[in-house]
Design a protein around this motif. Structure first.
Motif, mmCIF file in Angstrom:
data_model
loop_
_atom_site.group_PDB
_atom_site.id
_atom_site.type_symbol
_atom_site.label_atom_id
_atom_site.label_comp_id
_atom_site.label_asym_id
_atom_site.label_seq_id
_atom_site.Cartn_x
_atom_site.Cartn_y
_atom_site.Cartn_z
ATOM 1 N N VAL A 136 21.299 -16.730 13.124
ATOM 2 C CA VAL A 136 20.034 -16.511 13.837
ATOM 3 C C VAL A 136 19.026 -15.784 12.946
ATOM 4 O O VAL A 136 17.879 -16.229 12.785
ATOM 5 N N ILE A 137 19.436 -14.683 12.357
ATOM 6 C CA ILE A 137 18.509 -13.915 11.514
ATOM 7 C C ILE A 137 18.170 -14.683 10.232
ATOM 8 O O ILE A 137 17.046 -14.620 9.728
ATOM 9 N N GLY A 138 19.140 -15.438 9.722
ATOM 10 C CA GLY A 138 18.904 -16.195 8.500
ATOM 11 C C GLY A 138 17.894 -17.307 8.705
ATOM 12 O O GLY A 138 16.964 -17.482 7.908
ATOM 13 N N ILE A 139 18.059 -18.076 9.776
ATOM 14 C CA ILE A 139 17.125 -19.165 10.054
ATOM 15 C C ILE A 139 15.749 -18.615 10.401
ATOM 16 O O ILE A 139 14.716 -19.183 10.018
ATOM 17 N N ALA A 140 15.731 -17.474 11.104
ATOM 18 C CA ALA A 140 14.441 -16.870 11.468
ATOM 19 C C ALA A 140 13.667 -16.424 10.233
ATOM 20 O O ALA A 140 12.430 -16.553 10.176
ATOM 21 N N LEU A 141 14.364 -15.912 9.235
ATOM 22 C CA LEU A 141 13.683 -15.373 8.048
ATOM 23 C C LEU A 141 13.505 -16.396 6.932
ATOM 24 O O LEU A 141 12.531 -16.327 6.171
ATOM 25 N N PHE A 142 14.439 -17.344 6.813
ATOM 26 C CA PHE A 142 14.418 -18.250 5.665
ATOM 27 C C PHE A 142 14.376 -19.731 6.041
ATOM 28 O O PHE A 142 14.272 -20.582 5.165
ATOM 29 N N GLY A 143 14.471 -20.039 7.338
ATOM 30 C CA GLY A 143 14.462 -21.429 7.756
ATOM 31 C C GLY A 143 15.801 -22.103 7.517
ATOM 32 O O GLY A 143 16.773 -21.477 7.088
ATOM 33 N N SER A 144 15.844 -23.403 7.823
ATOM 34 C CA SER A 144 17.098 -24.133 7.623
ATOM 35 C C SER A 144 16.820 -25.389 6.810
ATOM 36 O O SER A 144 16.514 -25.315 5.631
ATOM 37 N N GLY A 145 16.900 -26.563 7.429
ATOM 38 C CA GLY A 145 16.671 -27.795 6.682
ATOM 39 C C GLY A 145 17.918 -28.215 5.914
ATOM 40 O O GLY A 145 19.035 -27.804 6.218
ATOM 41 N N ARG A 146 17.720 -29.023 4.884
ATOM 42 C CA ARG A 146 18.842 -29.521 4.098
ATOM 43 C C ARG A 146 19.468 -28.388 3.290
ATOM 44 O O ARG A 146 18.770 -27.533 2.760
ATOM 45 N N LEU A 147 20.795 -28.423 3.217
ATOM 46 C CA LEU A 147 21.541 -27.353 2.558
ATOM 47 C C LEU A 147 22.143 -27.881 1.263
ATOM 48 O O LEU A 147 22.783 -28.937 1.245
ATOM 49 N N THR A 148 21.923 -27.152 0.183
ATOM 50 C CA THR A 148 22.466 -27.529 -1.117
ATOM 51 C C THR A 148 23.846 -26.902 -1.297
ATOM 52 O O THR A 148 23.993 -25.679 -1.291
ATOM 53 N N LEU A 149 24.867 -27.745 -1.433
ATOM 54 C CA LEU A 149 26.227 -27.265 -1.594
ATOM 55 C C LEU A 149 26.423 -26.666 -2.984
ATOM 56 O O LEU A 149 25.581 -26.820 -3.879
ATOM 57 N N LEU A 150 27.542 -25.998 -3.181
ATOM 58 C CA LEU A 150 27.834 -25.362 -4.467
ATOM 59 C C LEU A 150 27.965 -26.382 -5.586
ATOM 60 O O LEU A 150 27.789 -26.038 -6.756
ATOM 61 N N SER A 151 28.277 -27.616 -5.220
ATOM 62 C CA SER A 151 28.404 -28.679 -6.217
ATOM 63 C C SER A 151 27.073 -29.369 -6.499
ATOM 64 O O SER A 151 27.011 -30.276 -7.330
ATOM 65 N N GLY A 152 26.008 -28.952 -5.814
ATOM 66 C CA GLY A 152 24.683 -29.517 -6.054
ATOM 67 C C GLY A 152 24.258 -30.586 -5.080
ATOM 68 O O GLY A 152 23.082 -30.955 -5.018
ATOM 69 N N THR A 153 25.188 -31.110 -4.282
ATOM 70 C CA THR A 153 24.869 -32.138 -3.291
ATOM 71 C C THR A 153 24.129 -31.522 -2.103
ATOM 72 O O THR A 153 24.432 -30.409 -1.685
ATOM 73 N N GLN A 154 23.167 -32.255 -1.561
ATOM 74 C CA GLN A 154 22.440 -31.797 -0.384
ATOM 75 C C GLN A 154 22.944 -32.512 0.863
ATOM 76 O O GLN A 154 23.215 -33.713 0.832
ATOM 77 N N ILE A 155 23.072 -31.747 1.950
ATOM 78 C CA ILE A 155 23.495 -32.318 3.236
ATOM 79 C C ILE A 155 22.509 -31.876 4.306
ATOM 80 O O ILE A 155 21.785 -30.886 4.145
ATOM 81 N N GLY A 156 22.496 -32.598 5.423
ATOM 82 C CA GLY A 156 21.589 -32.292 6.524
ATOM 83 C C GLY A 156 22.043 -31.077 7.317
ATOM 84 O O GLY A 156 23.137 -30.545 7.116
ATOM 85 N N THR A 157 21.197 -30.679 8.267
ATOM 86 C CA THR A 157 21.487 -29.488 9.059
ATOM 87 C C THR A 157 22.756 -29.655 9.893
ATOM 88 O O THR A 157 23.575 -28.734 9.989
ATOM 89 N N GLY A 158 22.928 -30.832 10.507
ATOM 90 C CA GLY A 158 24.113 -31.068 11.329
ATOM 91 C C GLY A 158 25.412 -30.909 10.549
ATOM 92 O O GLY A 158 26.289 -30.123 10.941
ATOM 93 N N PRO A 159 25.591 -31.640 9.431
ATOM 94 C CA PRO A 159 26.792 -31.460 8.614
ATOM 95 C C PRO A 159 26.929 -30.038 8.070
ATOM 96 O O PRO A 159 28.049 -29.535 7.918
ATOM 97 N N ALA A 160 25.804 -29.374 7.801
ATOM 98 C CA ALA A 160 25.866 -28.001 7.294
ATOM 99 C C ALA A 160 26.421 -27.061 8.357
ATOM 100 O O ALA A 160 27.277 -26.214 8.070
ATOM 101 N N VAL A 161 25.961 -27.214 9.597
ATOM 102 C CA VAL A 161 26.474 -26.387 10.694
ATOM 103 C C VAL A 161 27.959 -26.646 10.901
ATOM 104 O O VAL A 161 28.741 -25.711 11.144
ATOM 105 N N LEU A 162 28.373 -27.909 10.802
ATOM 106 C CA LEU A 162 29.788 -28.248 10.952
ATOM 107 C C LEU A 162 30.627 -27.548 9.894
ATOM 108 O O LEU A 162 31.718 -27.026 10.190
ATOM 109 N N ARG A 163 30.136 -27.493 8.670
ATOM 110 C CA ARG A 163 30.890 -26.827 7.606
ATOM 111 C C ARG A 163 30.948 -25.316 7.834
ATOM 112 O O ARG A 163 31.960 -24.679 7.516
ATOM 113 N N VAL A 164 29.877 -24.760 8.370
ATOM 114 C CA VAL A 164 29.905 -23.335 8.710
ATOM 115 C C VAL A 164 30.966 -23.069 9.772
ATOM 116 O O VAL A 164 31.727 -22.094 9.692
ATOM 117 N N LEU A 165 31.040 -23.939 10.774
ATOM 118 C CA LEU A 165 32.041 -23.787 11.833
ATOM 119 C C LEU A 165 33.458 -23.912 11.266
ATOM 120 O O LEU A 165 34.368 -23.180 11.676
#
Length: 272
Positions: A136-165
Protein backbone atom coordinates in the motif's frame (compact mmCIF):
# COMPACT_ATOMS: atom_id res chain seq x y z
CA UNK A 1 -18.86 -26.89 14.69
CA UNK A 2 -16.38 -29.45 16.02
CA UNK A 3 -14.60 -29.11 19.35
CA UNK A 4 -11.26 -28.68 17.54
CA UNK A 5 -12.50 -25.77 15.42
CA UNK A 6 -14.05 -24.08 18.46
CA UNK A 7 -10.77 -24.45 20.32
CA UNK A 8 -8.86 -23.00 17.36
CA UNK A 9 -11.21 -20.01 17.11
CA UNK A 10 -10.83 -19.41 20.83
CA UNK A 11 -7.04 -19.65 20.57
CA UNK A 12 -6.94 -17.22 17.65
CA UNK A 13 -9.06 -14.69 19.55
CA UNK A 14 -6.66 -15.03 22.46
CA UNK A 15 -3.52 -14.62 20.35
CA UNK A 16 -4.76 -11.80 18.14
CA UNK A 17 -6.67 -10.08 20.94
CA UNK A 18 -3.73 -9.61 23.28
CA UNK A 19 -2.54 -6.02 23.37
CA UNK A 20 1.14 -6.96 23.29
CA UNK A 21 0.64 -9.02 20.13
CA UNK A 22 -1.25 -6.18 18.49
CA UNK A 23 1.58 -3.81 19.36
CA UNK A 24 4.00 -6.32 17.87
CA UNK A 25 2.04 -6.37 14.61
CA UNK A 26 2.11 -2.57 14.55
CA UNK A 27 5.89 -2.69 14.97
CA UNK A 28 6.14 -5.12 12.05
CA UNK A 29 3.97 -2.81 9.94
CA UNK A 30 6.15 0.20 10.78
CA UNK A 31 9.21 -1.22 9.00
CA UNK A 32 7.87 -1.00 5.41
CA UNK A 33 6.43 2.45 6.13
CA UNK A 34 9.75 3.77 7.43
CA UNK A 35 11.62 2.09 4.58
CA UNK A 36 9.40 3.56 1.87
CA UNK A 37 9.46 7.06 3.35
CA UNK A 38 13.24 6.92 3.82
CA UNK A 39 13.77 5.99 0.18
CA UNK A 40 11.27 8.63 -0.96
CA UNK A 41 12.88 11.51 0.93
CA UNK A 42 16.45 10.36 0.35
CA UNK A 43 18.59 12.84 -1.55
CA UNK A 44 20.19 10.09 -3.60
CA UNK A 45 18.43 6.98 -4.83
CA UNK A 46 19.65 3.57 -3.63
CA UNK A 47 22.43 2.33 -5.87
CA UNK A 48 22.75 -1.11 -7.46
CA UNK A 49 24.82 -2.24 -4.49
CA UNK A 50 21.84 -1.79 -2.13
CA UNK A 51 20.70 -5.06 -0.51
CA UNK A 52 17.94 -7.22 -1.95
CA UNK A 53 15.14 -5.20 -3.55
CA UNK A 54 15.90 -1.80 -2.00
CA UNK A 55 17.70 -0.55 -5.11
CA UNK A 56 14.55 -1.16 -7.19
CA UNK A 57 11.97 0.46 -4.90
CA UNK A 58 11.87 3.72 -6.84
CA UNK A 59 11.04 1.80 -10.03
CA UNK A 60 7.99 0.00 -8.65
CA UNK A 61 6.17 0.21 -5.32
CA UNK A 62 5.73 -3.58 -5.23
CA UNK A 63 9.39 -3.85 -4.33
CA UNK A 64 8.66 -2.27 -0.93
CA UNK A 65 6.97 -5.38 0.57
CA UNK A 66 9.76 -7.56 -0.80
CA UNK A 67 12.46 -5.34 0.66
CA UNK A 68 10.58 -5.14 3.97
CA UNK A 69 10.37 -8.93 4.17
CA UNK A 70 14.10 -9.10 3.48
CA UNK A 71 14.82 -6.67 6.31
CA UNK A 72 12.52 -8.34 8.84
CA UNK A 73 13.11 -11.99 7.97
CA UNK A 74 16.51 -12.48 9.63
CA UNK A 75 15.45 -11.34 13.12
CA UNK A 76 12.25 -9.31 13.56
CA UNK A 77 9.75 -11.80 12.12
CA UNK A 78 11.43 -14.76 13.89
CA UNK A 79 11.28 -12.75 17.12
CA UNK A 80 7.52 -12.27 16.73
CA UNK A 81 6.93 -15.92 15.86
CA UNK A 82 9.22 -17.11 18.65
CA UNK A 83 7.37 -15.11 21.29
CA UNK A 84 3.99 -16.48 20.21
CA UNK A 85 5.24 -20.06 19.92
CA UNK A 86 7.09 -19.91 23.23
CA UNK A 87 3.96 -18.68 24.97
CA UNK A 88 1.68 -21.34 23.45
CA UNK A 89 2.02 -24.06 26.10
CA UNK A 90 4.30 -22.45 28.69
CA UNK A 91 1.98 -19.46 28.99
CA UNK A 92 -0.97 -21.69 29.88
CA UNK A 93 1.17 -23.61 32.39
CA UNK A 94 2.47 -20.38 33.90
CA UNK A 95 -0.99 -19.00 34.71
CA UNK A 96 -2.39 -22.38 35.76
CA UNK A 97 -4.97 -22.86 32.99
CA UNK A 98 -3.25 -25.78 31.25
CA UNK A 99 -4.58 -28.40 33.69
CA UNK A 100 -8.16 -27.31 33.01
CA UNK A 101 -7.71 -27.62 29.25
CA UNK A 102 -6.50 -31.21 29.52
CA UNK A 103 -9.69 -32.80 30.78
CA UNK A 104 -9.07 -36.12 28.97
CA UNK A 105 -5.80 -37.73 27.80
CA UNK A 106 -6.74 -37.69 24.11
CA UNK A 107 -7.10 -33.89 24.26
CA UNK A 108 -3.34 -33.40 24.50
CA UNK A 109 -2.57 -34.12 20.86
CA UNK A 110 -5.53 -32.00 19.75
CA UNK A 111 -4.50 -29.13 22.01
CA UNK A 112 -0.93 -29.28 20.72
CA UNK A 113 -2.17 -29.25 17.11
CA UNK A 114 -4.44 -26.29 17.80
CA UNK A 115 -1.64 -24.34 19.50
CA UNK A 116 0.63 -24.95 16.52
CA UNK A 117 -2.08 -24.07 14.02
CA UNK A 118 -2.79 -20.81 15.86
CA UNK A 119 0.91 -19.91 15.81
CA UNK A 120 1.13 -20.63 12.09
CA UNK A 121 -1.96 -18.51 11.45
CA UNK A 122 -0.39 -15.69 13.46
CA UNK A 123 2.65 -16.08 11.20
CA UNK A 124 0.37 -15.69 8.18
CA UNK A 125 -1.11 -12.53 9.68
CA UNK A 126 2.34 -11.13 10.44
CA UNK A 127 3.62 -11.73 6.90
CA UNK A 128 0.42 -10.31 5.39
CA UNK A 129 0.74 -7.21 7.59
CA UNK A 130 4.34 -6.60 6.51
CA UNK A 131 3.73 -7.22 2.81
CA UNK A 132 0.27 -5.65 2.72
CA UNK A 133 1.33 -2.41 4.38
CA UNK A 134 4.45 -2.40 2.22
CA UNK A 135 2.42 -2.77 -0.96
CA UNK A 136 0.00 0.00 0.00
CA UNK A 137 2.66 2.53 0.99
CA UNK A 138 4.91 1.48 -1.88
CA UNK A 139 2.28 1.90 -4.58
CA UNK A 140 1.13 5.17 -3.00
CA UNK A 141 4.64 6.64 -3.08
CA UNK A 142 6.19 5.01 -6.16
CA UNK A 143 3.31 3.64 -8.24
CA UNK A 144 3.13 0.19 -9.77
CA UNK A 145 2.89 -0.75 -13.45
CA UNK A 146 5.21 -3.25 -15.09
CA UNK A 147 7.76 -4.83 -12.78
CA UNK A 148 11.34 -5.54 -13.85
CA UNK A 149 12.53 -8.88 -12.50
CA UNK A 150 16.07 -9.48 -11.23
CA UNK A 151 16.86 -11.16 -14.54
CA UNK A 152 15.80 -8.05 -16.49
CA UNK A 153 12.48 -9.38 -17.81
CA UNK A 154 9.41 -7.18 -17.37
CA UNK A 155 6.05 -8.56 -16.26
CA UNK A 156 2.62 -6.98 -15.79
CA UNK A 157 1.02 -5.98 -12.51
CA UNK A 158 -1.10 -9.13 -12.25
CA UNK A 159 1.82 -11.60 -12.59
CA UNK A 160 3.89 -9.35 -10.31
CA UNK A 161 1.26 -9.50 -7.55
CA UNK A 162 1.08 -13.29 -7.97
CA UNK A 163 4.83 -13.57 -7.46
CA UNK A 164 4.62 -11.40 -4.36
CA UNK A 165 1.93 -13.73 -2.99
CA UNK A 166 4.13 -16.75 -3.76
CA UNK A 167 7.02 -15.12 -1.91
CA UNK A 168 4.76 -14.47 1.09
CA UNK A 169 3.61 -18.11 1.11
CA UNK A 170 7.22 -19.30 0.97
CA UNK A 171 8.19 -17.07 3.91
CA UNK A 172 5.24 -18.43 5.93
CA UNK A 173 6.34 -22.02 5.27
CA UNK A 174 9.89 -21.20 6.37
CA UNK A 175 8.76 -19.49 9.57
CA UNK A 176 6.38 -22.37 10.34
CA UNK A 177 9.42 -24.52 11.09
CA UNK A 178 10.50 -22.00 13.72
CA UNK A 179 6.97 -22.05 15.14
CA UNK A 180 7.24 -25.82 15.65
CA UNK A 181 10.64 -25.43 17.32
CA UNK A 182 9.10 -22.82 19.63
CA UNK A 183 6.22 -25.16 20.42
CA UNK A 184 8.71 -27.82 21.49
CA UNK A 185 10.58 -25.42 23.77
CA UNK A 186 7.24 -24.30 25.18
CA UNK A 187 6.55 -27.85 26.38
CA UNK A 188 9.84 -27.92 28.29
CA UNK A 189 9.18 -25.05 30.67
CA UNK A 190 6.50 -23.06 32.44
CA UNK A 191 8.26 -19.78 31.65
CA UNK A 192 7.12 -18.43 28.25
CA UNK A 193 9.93 -15.87 28.22
CA UNK A 194 12.50 -18.63 28.51
CA UNK A 195 10.92 -20.59 25.67
CA UNK A 196 10.82 -17.49 23.48
CA UNK A 197 14.47 -16.70 24.21
CA UNK A 198 15.41 -20.28 23.30
CA UNK A 199 13.71 -19.90 19.89
CA UNK A 200 15.51 -16.62 19.26
CA UNK A 201 18.81 -18.21 20.31
CA UNK A 202 18.30 -21.04 17.80
CA UNK A 203 17.62 -18.51 15.05
CA UNK A 204 20.62 -16.31 15.89
CA UNK A 205 22.95 -19.30 16.28
CA UNK A 206 21.83 -20.62 12.90
CA UNK A 207 22.47 -17.22 11.32
CA UNK A 208 25.98 -17.14 12.77
CA UNK A 209 26.84 -20.70 11.76
CA UNK A 210 25.55 -20.03 8.25
CA UNK A 211 28.07 -17.18 7.87
CA UNK A 212 31.14 -19.25 8.77
CA UNK A 213 33.05 -20.39 5.66
CA UNK A 214 34.49 -23.31 7.63
CA UNK A 215 30.95 -24.66 8.06
CA UNK A 216 29.72 -24.37 4.49
CA UNK A 217 28.79 -28.05 4.56
CA UNK A 218 26.42 -27.39 7.46
CA UNK A 219 24.56 -24.46 5.86
CA UNK A 220 21.94 -26.41 3.86
CA UNK A 221 20.87 -28.23 7.03
CA UNK A 222 20.30 -25.09 9.12
CA UNK A 223 16.67 -24.00 9.58
CA UNK A 224 17.11 -20.50 8.13
CA UNK A 225 19.65 -21.20 5.36
CA UNK A 226 17.10 -21.00 2.54
CA UNK A 227 14.85 -18.28 3.96
CA UNK A 228 16.11 -15.58 1.60
CA UNK A 229 15.55 -17.84 -1.42
CA UNK A 230 12.19 -16.16 -2.01
CA UNK A 231 14.14 -13.74 -4.22
CA UNK A 232 14.44 -16.61 -6.74
CA UNK A 233 10.72 -16.15 -7.45
CA UNK A 234 11.64 -12.82 -9.06
CA UNK A 235 13.86 -14.30 -11.74
CA UNK A 236 12.83 -15.46 -15.20
CA UNK A 237 12.69 -18.40 -15.24
CA UNK A 238 12.12 -19.03 -11.54
CA UNK A 239 15.03 -20.90 -9.97
CA UNK A 240 13.07 -23.62 -8.21
CA UNK A 241 15.91 -25.66 -6.71
CA UNK A 242 16.62 -23.50 -3.63
CA UNK A 243 12.88 -22.98 -3.14
CA UNK A 244 12.24 -26.73 -3.11
CA UNK A 245 15.15 -27.25 -0.74
CA UNK A 246 13.85 -24.50 1.54
CA UNK A 247 10.38 -26.03 1.70
CA UNK A 248 11.75 -29.52 2.38
CA UNK A 249 14.07 -28.30 5.15
CA UNK A 250 11.23 -26.28 6.73
CA UNK A 251 8.84 -29.24 6.62
CA UNK A 252 11.50 -31.55 8.07
CA UNK A 253 12.20 -29.23 11.00
CA UNK A 254 8.48 -28.65 11.57
CA UNK A 255 7.71 -32.38 11.59
CA UNK A 256 10.61 -33.36 13.87
CA UNK A 257 9.99 -30.47 16.28
CA UNK A 258 6.23 -31.12 16.46
CA UNK A 259 6.77 -34.83 17.12
CA UNK A 260 9.31 -33.96 19.81
CA UNK A 261 6.80 -31.55 21.35
CA UNK A 262 4.11 -34.24 21.28
CA UNK A 263 6.46 -36.83 22.84
CA UNK A 264 7.28 -34.40 25.64
CA UNK A 265 3.75 -33.09 26.13
CA UNK A 266 2.00 -36.46 26.00
CA UNK A 267 3.54 -37.56 29.30
CA UNK A 268 3.97 -34.18 30.94
CA UNK A 269 2.63 -33.81 34.49
CA UNK A 270 0.43 -30.71 34.56
CA UNK A 271 -1.41 -31.46 37.80
CA UNK A 272 1.11 -29.83 40.11
Amino acid sequence: MSAGSRLLRSELRLVLGRRRNQVGLLALAAVPVVLAIAVKVSVSEPGPEAPDFISSITENGLFVPLAALGLELPFILPLAVGIIAGDSIAGEANIGTLRYLLTVPVARARLLAVKYAATVLFTVVAVVVVAGVGAVIGIALFGSGRLTLLSGTQIGTGPAVLRVLLAMAYVVVCLSSLAAIGLFFSTLTEQPIGAGIAVIAVNVLSLILDQLPQLDWLGPYLPNHYWASYIEIFRDPINGEPLRSGVLVALAYALVAWLAAWARFAGKDVTS
